[in-house]
Motif scaffolding. Structure first.
Motif, PDB file in Angstrom:
ATOM      1  N   ALA A 410       0.832  -1.206   0.000  1.00  0.00           N
ATOM      2  CA  ALA A 410       0.000   0.000   0.000  1.00  0.00           C
ATOM      3  C   ALA A 410       0.866   1.256   0.000  1.00  0.00           C
ATOM      4  O   ALA A 410       0.590   2.226  -0.730  1.00  0.00           O
ATOM      5  N   GLN A 411       1.923   1.262   0.802  1.00  0.00           N
ATOM      6  CA  GLN A 411       2.810   2.424   0.865  1.00  0.00           C
ATOM      7  C   GLN A 411       3.459   2.708  -0.482  1.00  0.00           C
ATOM      8  O   GLN A 411       3.482   3.859  -0.952  1.00  0.00           O
ATOM      9  N   GLU A 412       3.974   1.673  -1.133  1.00  0.00           N
ATOM     10  CA  GLU A 412       4.696   1.882  -2.385  1.00  0.00           C
ATOM     11  C   GLU A 412       3.748   2.208  -3.544  1.00  0.00           C
ATOM     12  O   GLU A 412       4.104   2.983  -4.443  1.00  0.00           O
ATOM     13  N   THR A 413       2.542   1.648  -3.539  1.00  0.00           N
ATOM     14  CA  THR A 413       1.561   2.026  -4.568  1.00  0.00           C
ATOM     15  C   THR A 413       1.191   3.489  -4.415  1.00  0.00           C
ATOM     16  O   THR A 413       1.140   4.240  -5.405  1.00  0.00           O
ATOM     17  N   LEU A 414       0.930   3.911  -3.190  1.00  0.00           N
ATOM     18  CA  LEU A 414       0.591   5.312  -2.950  1.00  0.00           C
ATOM     19  C   LEU A 414       1.752   6.227  -3.302  1.00  0.00           C
ATOM     20  O   LEU A 414       1.558   7.294  -3.910  1.00  0.00           O
ATOM     21  N   ARG A 415       2.970   5.836  -2.963  1.00  0.00           N
ATOM     22  CA  ARG A 415       4.136   6.654  -3.294  1.00  0.00           C
ATOM     23  C   ARG A 415       4.238   6.846  -4.813  1.00  0.00           C
ATOM     24  O   ARG A 415       4.509   7.942  -5.292  1.00  0.00           O
ATOM     25  N   SER A 416       3.996   5.783  -5.551  1.00  0.00           N
ATOM     26  CA  SER A 416       4.073   5.863  -7.005  1.00  0.00           C
ATOM     27  C   SER A 416       3.002   6.785  -7.566  1.00  0.00           C
ATOM     28  O   SER A 416       3.252   7.590  -8.473  1.00  0.00           O
ATOM     29  N   GLY A 462      -5.369  -3.188   0.106  1.00  0.00           N
ATOM     30  CA  GLY A 462      -5.819  -4.076   1.173  1.00  0.00           C
ATOM     31  C   GLY A 462      -6.968  -3.483   1.957  1.00  0.00           C
ATOM     32  O   GLY A 462      -7.983  -3.081   1.401  1.00  0.00           O
ATOM     33  N   GLU A 463      -6.812  -3.422   3.272  1.00  0.00           N
ATOM     34  CA  GLU A 463      -7.897  -2.963   4.135  1.00  0.00           C
ATOM     35  C   GLU A 463      -7.952  -1.447   4.277  1.00  0.00           C
ATOM     36  O   GLU A 463      -8.834  -0.925   4.960  1.00  0.00           O
ATOM     37  N   HIS A 464      -7.037  -0.720   3.660  1.00  0.00           N
ATOM     38  CA  HIS A 464      -7.115   0.738   3.673  1.00  0.00           C
ATOM     39  C   HIS A 464      -8.274   1.190   2.784  1.00  0.00           C
ATOM     40  O   HIS A 464      -8.349   0.808   1.618  1.00  0.00           O
ATOM     41  N   ARG A 465      -9.185   2.007   3.309  1.00  0.00           N
ATOM     42  CA  ARG A 465     -10.246   2.606   2.504  1.00  0.00           C
ATOM     43  C   ARG A 465      -9.622   3.817   1.798  1.00  0.00           C
ATOM     44  O   ARG A 465      -9.297   4.817   2.417  1.00  0.00           O
ATOM     45  N   MET A 466      -9.489   3.712   0.486  1.00  0.00           N
ATOM     46  CA  MET A 466      -8.656   4.651  -0.267  1.00  0.00           C
ATOM     47  C   MET A 466      -9.286   4.918  -1.623  1.00  0.00           C
ATOM     48  O   MET A 466     -10.088   4.119  -2.117  1.00  0.00           O
ATOM     49  N   ALA A 467      -8.931   6.030  -2.246  1.00  0.00           N
ATOM     50  CA  ALA A 467      -9.325   6.283  -3.629  1.00  0.00           C
ATOM     51  C   ALA A 467      -8.718   5.203  -4.518  1.00  0.00           C
ATOM     52  O   ALA A 467      -7.552   4.834  -4.356  1.00  0.00           O
ATOM     53  N   ASN A 590      -3.470   8.951   7.810  1.00  0.00           N
ATOM     54  CA  ASN A 590      -2.108   8.784   8.334  1.00  0.00           C
ATOM     55  C   ASN A 590      -1.174   8.200   7.280  1.00  0.00           C
ATOM     56  O   ASN A 590       0.006   8.578   7.199  1.00  0.00           O
ATOM     57  N   LEU A 591      -1.685   7.258   6.476  1.00  0.00           N
ATOM     58  CA  LEU A 591      -0.870   6.681   5.408  1.00  0.00           C
ATOM     59  C   LEU A 591      -0.440   7.755   4.414  1.00  0.00           C
ATOM     60  O   LEU A 591       0.742   7.838   4.032  1.00  0.00           O
ATOM     61  N   ILE A 592      -1.368   8.598   3.990  1.00  0.00           N
ATOM     62  CA  ILE A 592      -1.037   9.666   3.036  1.00  0.00           C
ATOM     63  C   ILE A 592      -0.077  10.659   3.675  1.00  0.00           C
ATOM     64  O   ILE A 592       0.889  11.109   3.046  1.00  0.00           O
ATOM     65  N   ASN A 610      -2.624  17.374   0.640  1.00  0.00           N
ATOM     66  CA  ASN A 610      -2.347  16.108  -0.042  1.00  0.00           C
ATOM     67  C   ASN A 610      -3.396  15.050   0.274  1.00  0.00           C
ATOM     68  O   ASN A 610      -3.762  14.243  -0.579  1.00  0.00           O
ATOM     69  N   ILE A 611      -3.892  15.066   1.507  1.00  0.00           N
ATOM     70  CA  ILE A 611      -4.947  14.109   1.853  1.00  0.00           C
ATOM     71  C   ILE A 611      -6.206  14.402   1.050  1.00  0.00           C
ATOM     72  O   ILE A 611      -6.823  13.503   0.475  1.00  0.00           O
ATOM     73  N   ARG A 612      -6.597  15.662   0.987  1.00  0.00           N
ATOM     74  CA  ARG A 612      -7.844  15.989   0.270  1.00  0.00           C
ATOM     75  C   ARG A 612      -7.678  15.768  -1.232  1.00  0.00           C
ATOM     76  O   ARG A 612      -8.665  15.544  -1.930  1.00  0.00           O
ATOM     77  N   ARG A 613      -6.444  15.832  -1.762  1.00  0.00           N
ATOM     78  CA  ARG A 613      -6.232  15.547  -3.184  1.00  0.00           C
ATOM     79  C   ARG A 613      -6.715  14.133  -3.514  1.00  0.00           C
ATOM     80  O   ARG A 613      -7.294  13.892  -4.572  1.00  0.00           O
ATOM     81  N   PHE A 614      -6.497  13.199  -2.589  1.00  0.00           N
ATOM     82  CA  PHE A 614      -6.916  11.811  -2.794  1.00  0.00           C
ATOM     83  C   PHE A 614      -8.339  11.558  -2.303  1.00  0.00           C
ATOM     84  O   PHE A 614      -9.087  10.805  -2.941  1.00  0.00           O
ATOM     85  N   LEU A 615      -8.721  12.161  -1.189  1.00  0.00           N
ATOM     86  CA  LEU A 615      -9.965  11.791  -0.516  1.00  0.00           C
ATOM     87  C   LEU A 615     -11.051  12.854  -0.569  1.00  0.00           C
ATOM     88  O   LEU A 615     -12.180  12.578  -0.139  1.00  0.00           O
TER      89      LEU A 615
END
Length: 787
Positions: A410-416, A462-467, A590-592, A610-615
């Motif tokens: 999840a961290q590396e996908t988000l970083r990319s 995974g279990e992170h609720r994410m865009a 927190n992840l973002i 940055n959080i609102r950019r995704f969520l």
């Protein structure tokens, strides 16, 4: 050059300006820093600095200077050239500071009429084509308020197109949004001059504002058609309050036959094969029935469907999409012959795949903004999907990616994704100011057994609720929160598309193991088929369905008190209530914050950006938006606010909250429609806000760390605040929280009209079951809305 260039105006949007008086500033670095420098120039008026905000991912942000005449324009160009030679004189130092922040300063010309992105798309169009082949493109003209002047400009451009052995296919002029455009065919040999941004072709014509490729609808996939159960209505259905502007549906599908009213003014249905009716069928199914993996009751009203996509779910090839949408809405709501006068919600699960948002409002977004305010329509709009492949440099092979610890993956996908946010922008018209823009989160109702059948694809979060990885990212116009909210768009997986020193992945299509179940066109001999879909279009349809359910609950509970309200007040109230349950999941925020940063904890504003950019404002729970609960109470208010006025809404606090040292919260959401002024001093003419209550400390509340604050929430037409605490509130028998709604002074042109607003407020104290009942008794209300 005069040292006091009085009368010059700096504008953020070149719409409706005269290009012969327009200077383009290409800004080096931050537009905000540039705006600070501009303020120091005597006599120069900075117009609506909020709208000068540029996203930090813009590669070449620009601002525009409108000068009073051609002489002033030449003076400024001369001043720029003297600065380049180091020849500025005493008293001209403020201009030197401005110029030091620029890459270039030039008059409006061919390179502004054809943006680099559009030139690259047109270059792809001509690859391998013969010189005489015709390519269709859109030519937007400088809008002239005088109809005669506009006709003269159009004739000049028509002659220019004809001189290039091209032809005009259709045209549209919409005065309300300062829009005038032609759809033209141009031979490849002439189009090459456009691509090169040469003044020798039609890009050199003074009446031309922009030249763009013809609009193309963003795509959707529906997979795995199979037999579906009966969906015939079991009750008499009411008249529509929701319209779907979309593709031709399979109107005789057993899931849809009793639920749709199809009005086809463009006569697209006869030309569209039943097997090609994918998008409209899926969206209609989601609105009527929801995700069919999650059985729900169908809506109690029919929905009004206007096809605006034809064969292969494409925009009509001989019409400008702006013209198509404009006439569709007028046909529904304008005049005595209106075909759907009761509609207040309009689903727009559409986007122009060739018009990613780049700071300037598209004509389509301006159109929705105008129609929303004029007719009282809540446009629910998809953010757009970006299905391009992207690299994940942390993994050399697909096996390593698939076998990675879920948290690390999840961290590396988000970083990319964070590294390429500039390439995954909203698609027009998602930047709409008055509409509600919906992104897709990675949620669905697929059962565990079906989830396990996924092959060669990987769940990135995974279990992170994410865009979802394909969901387009914000911000919106003037750095506003966009998308506004996220709703379920299926748990999108990633598939391997290439491997070099690292892997490249792309969003996988919907499947039984990761998709929303919908009605589908016939396939493989199955007539009344079910299929699976995903993405922002699907999330938007669920958003429109939720708005309809909110309308139904309010109507059932409050009767004529609600249904008798003017359309604009009902629409803005639905907008507020639909967005009201949106929240940033703590673990996702927190992840973002940890991965995208910035790492400096003192830069909390940029972290939240940055959080609102995704969520956006957060993920909406469709059931919470409609249902009641014993430990929370939601209030609503609607009204109109005159210029420079305030409205105080007193929210009663239940005595059960007093003395309870447990977590509790107050959340308020304010929505409105603003009049718009294309090309004027301020596009968003009216701003409302909620003043921070003084009594928060007494109630043990403070601003929620993981929700947008006033830095994020004051740029659009949604204003949302959340306050939380765990200290025991001090509550008396008559304690209230006064929420003050304030209308700020008008920016630019004076707006005397009262502005409709909707307010939603929720008090909650989890585990304290008396909250709802005590509030209901105190207000003297009747029965509660059904859960």
């Amino acid at each position: 050059m005069a040292r006091d260039p009085a009368g010059l105006e700096l504008r953020a949007d070149p719409t409706a300006l005269a290009p012969e008086r327009l200077l383009v500033f290409e800004v080096r670095g931050s537009v905000g820093t540039f705006a600070d420098a501009i303020r120091r120039v005597p006599g120069l008026e900075l117009i609506d600095e909020e709208e000068l905000e540029a996203d930090e991912t813009d590669k070449t942000p620009a601002a525009y200077l409108m000068v009073p005449d051609a002489r002033a324009l030449q003076q400024l160009l001369s001043l720029w050239q003297r600065w380049l030679r180091g020849e500025l004189q005493w008293g001209e130092t403020p201009w030197g500071t401005v110029f030091s922040l620029l890459r270039d300063l030039r008059p409006w010309g061919p390179q502004d009429r054809v943006q680099p992105y559009d030139a690259s798309v047109l270059a792809q169009e001509v690859t391998g084509r013969l010189d005489d082949d015709l390519v269709r493109l859109e030519v937007e003209l400088v809008f002239r308020a005088s109809k005669r002047a506009g006709q003269a400009q159009e004739e000049a451009v028509r002659q220019g197109v004809t001189a290039q052995t091209g032809q005009v296919v259709s045209s549209s002029r919409i005065e309300d949004i300062a829009y005038h455009a032609l759809l033209v065919d141009l031979p490849v040999r002439a189009l090459r001059a456009v691509i090169e941004r040469s003044a020798d072709g039609i890009a050199g014509l003074e009446p031309v504002m922009h030249i763009r490729p013809q609009s193309v609808a963003s795509s959707i996939e529906v997979e795995e058609a199979e037999d579906g159960p009966d969906g015939l209505a079991t009750q008499v259905l009411g008249e529509p309050i929701l319209a779907l502007l979309d593709g031709v549906p399979v109107a005789r599908h057993r899931l849809l036959a009793d639920h749709l009213v199809v009005d086809d003014p463009l006569n697209l249905e006869p030309a569209t094969l039943v097997t090609e009716r994918v998008h409209g069928t899926a969206m209609a199914s989601l609105i009527v029935h929801g995700d069919r993996n999650r059985p729900e009751s169908p809506l109690p009203r029919r929905i009004h469907v206007v096809p605006v996509l034809g064969p292969r779910d494409a925009f009509p090839s001989d019409r400008l999409i702006i013209d198509v949408i404009y006439n569709a809405v007028l046909r529904m709501r304008d005049g005595a012959e209106a075909t759907a006068p009761g509609v207040v919600i309009v689903n727009v699960s559409l986007g122009n795949a060739r018009r990613p948002f780049s700071g300037q409002l598209s004509a389509w977004a301006r159109l929705l903004d105008r129609l929303a305010y004029h007719y009282g329509l809540l446009f629910v709009v998809s953010a757009g999907n970006c299905t391009d492949a992207f690299p994940i440099e942390a993994f050399a092979t697909h096996t390593l990616f698939e076998d990675a610890d879920p948290a690390h993956r999840a961290q590396e996908t988000l970083r990319s994704l964070g590294n390429i946010v500039a390439d995954r922008r909203l698609l027009s018209p998602a930047e709409t100011v008055n509409g509600l823009t919906v992104g897709a989160c990675n949620e669905d109702a697929v059962v565990a057994a079906d989830r396990r059948i996924a092959r060669s694809i990987v769940d990135p979060f995974g279990e992170h609720r994410m865009a979802n990885p394909s969901s387009s990212l914000g911000p919106g116009f003037a750095a506003a929160v966009k998308p506004d909210v996220l709703l379920p768009g299926a748990r999108e997986h990633l598939r391997l598309v290439a491997r070099h020193a690292h892997i490249e992945v792309a969003p996988a299509p919907p499947t039984r193991s990761a998709g929303l179940r919908v009605a589908a066109p016939p396939r493989g001999g199955v007539e009344n088929a079910d299929g699976f879909t995903n993405g922002t279009s699907a999330a938007t349809a669920l958003g429109s369905r939720t708005a309809h359910r909110i309308h139904d609950a309010l109507e059932a509970t409050y009767g004529a008190t609600f249904s008798g309200m003017a359309p604009r007040q009902r629409a803005v109230l639905l907008k507020a209530l639909l967005a009201h349950t949106a929240r940033w999941p703590d673990t996702t925020a927190n992840l973002i914050r940890d991965v995208i940063g910035p790492p400096d904890g003192r830069q909390h504003v940029r972290q939240k950006d940055n959080i609102r950019r995704f969520l956006g404002f957060g993920i909406v729970d469709p059931d919470d938006a409609v249902a009641c609960a014993d430990d929370r109470a939601t209030f609503w208010a609607s009204g109109e606010l005159a210029p420079d006025k305030v409205c105080v809404v007193n929210v009663p606090v239940p005595i059960a909250m007093g003395g309870q040292a447990v977590p509790h919260a107050l959340t308020a959401t304010l929505a409105w429609f603003t009049p718009t002024a294309p090309g004027r001093k301020s596009y968003r003419s009216v701003r409302l806000k909620i003043i921070e209550p003084n009594s928060l400390g007494t109630l043990g509340l403070k601003s929620h760390r993981d929700q947008p604050d006033v830095n994020q929430t004051n740029r659009g037409t949604l204003f949302m605040r959340s306050w939380t605490g765990s200290r025991a509130p001090v509550v008396g028998a008559a304690t209230t929280i006064p929420l003050t709604i304030q209308r700020d002074p008008n920016q630019g042109v004076s707006i005397d009209d009262p502005i409709p607003f909707g307010l939603a407020v929720t008090l909650t104290m989890p585990g304290i079951a008396e909250i709802y009942e005590q509030v209901r008794q105190r207000l003297g209300l009747g029965l509660r809305a059904p859960a």
